[in-house]
Motif scaffolding. Structure first.
Motif, PDB file in Angstrom:
ATOM      1  N   ALA A 296     -10.043  -2.388  -4.023  1.00  0.00           N
ATOM      2  CA  ALA A 296      -8.898  -2.618  -3.131  1.00  0.00           C
ATOM      3  C   ALA A 296      -9.316  -3.118  -1.744  1.00  0.00           C
ATOM      4  O   ALA A 296      -8.724  -4.055  -1.217  1.00  0.00           O
TER       5      ALA A 296
ATOM      6  N   GLU B 173       0.853  -1.184   0.000  1.00  0.00           N
ATOM      7  CA  GLU B 173       0.000   0.000   0.000  1.00  0.00           C
ATOM      8  C   GLU B 173       0.889   1.232   0.000  1.00  0.00           C
ATOM      9  O   GLU B 173       1.810   1.346   0.800  1.00  0.00           O
TER      10      GLU B 173
ATOM     11  N   LYS C 146      -8.199  -6.789  -0.474  1.00  0.00           N
ATOM     12  CA  LYS C 146      -7.297  -6.872   0.687  1.00  0.00           C
ATOM     13  C   LYS C 146      -7.887  -7.753   1.785  1.00  0.00           C
ATOM     14  O   LYS C 146      -7.144  -8.416   2.511  1.00  0.00           O
TER      15      LYS C 146
ATOM     16  N   THR D 159      -2.929   0.576  -4.037  1.00  0.00           N
ATOM     17  CA  THR D 159      -2.652  -0.761  -3.524  1.00  0.00           C
ATOM     18  C   THR D 159      -2.165  -1.600  -4.696  1.00  0.00           C
ATOM     19  O   THR D 159      -2.846  -1.698  -5.717  1.00  0.00           O
TER      20      THR D 159
ATOM     21  N   GLN E  89      -8.987   1.189  -7.041  1.00  0.00           N
ATOM     22  CA  GLN E  89      -9.372   1.663  -5.712  1.00  0.00           C
ATOM     23  C   GLN E  89     -10.735   1.141  -5.273  1.00  0.00           C
ATOM     24  O   GLN E  89     -10.926   0.824  -4.099  1.00  0.00           O
TER      25      GLN E  89
END
Length: 95
Positions: free
Chosen positions: A87, A46, A91, A51, A84
């Protein structure tokens, strides 16, 4: 690209071990009768709002594929910027 992969690959299985940051992928390429398995090591980085996922190692159950992938990874670092809007979700599964 995704459509081309779907035409070329059958019976895809995929699993992730977020704790070890590894992925396992098994595919049967179109026209083949035996599956090919891949084991990938990755890391999530990050940087501000960005990311990225880096593939740090790929191993296959086929020696000739291992050699090609090894040469490919030596010449180019496999890095993918995660959009984005995805992300956070990605994650959760990969980190």
């Amino acid at each position: 690209m995704e459509e081309q992969l779907q035409k070329a690959l059958n019976n895809v299985s995929f699993s992730v071990n977020a704790e070890k940051q590894t992925m396992d992928l098994t595919v049967i390429p179109h026209g083949e009768t035996t599956p090919i398995s891949f084991h990938l090591n990755y890391k999530i980085v990050e940087n501000g709002e960005n990311t990225d996922i880096f593939i740090t190692k790929i191993a296959s159950d086929r020696l000739w594929i291992d050699e090609i992938v090894k040469l490919w990874l030596e010449k180019s670092n496999f890095q993918y910027r995660i959009p984005q809007n995805f992300a956070g979700i990605i994650k959760m599964f990969l980190k």
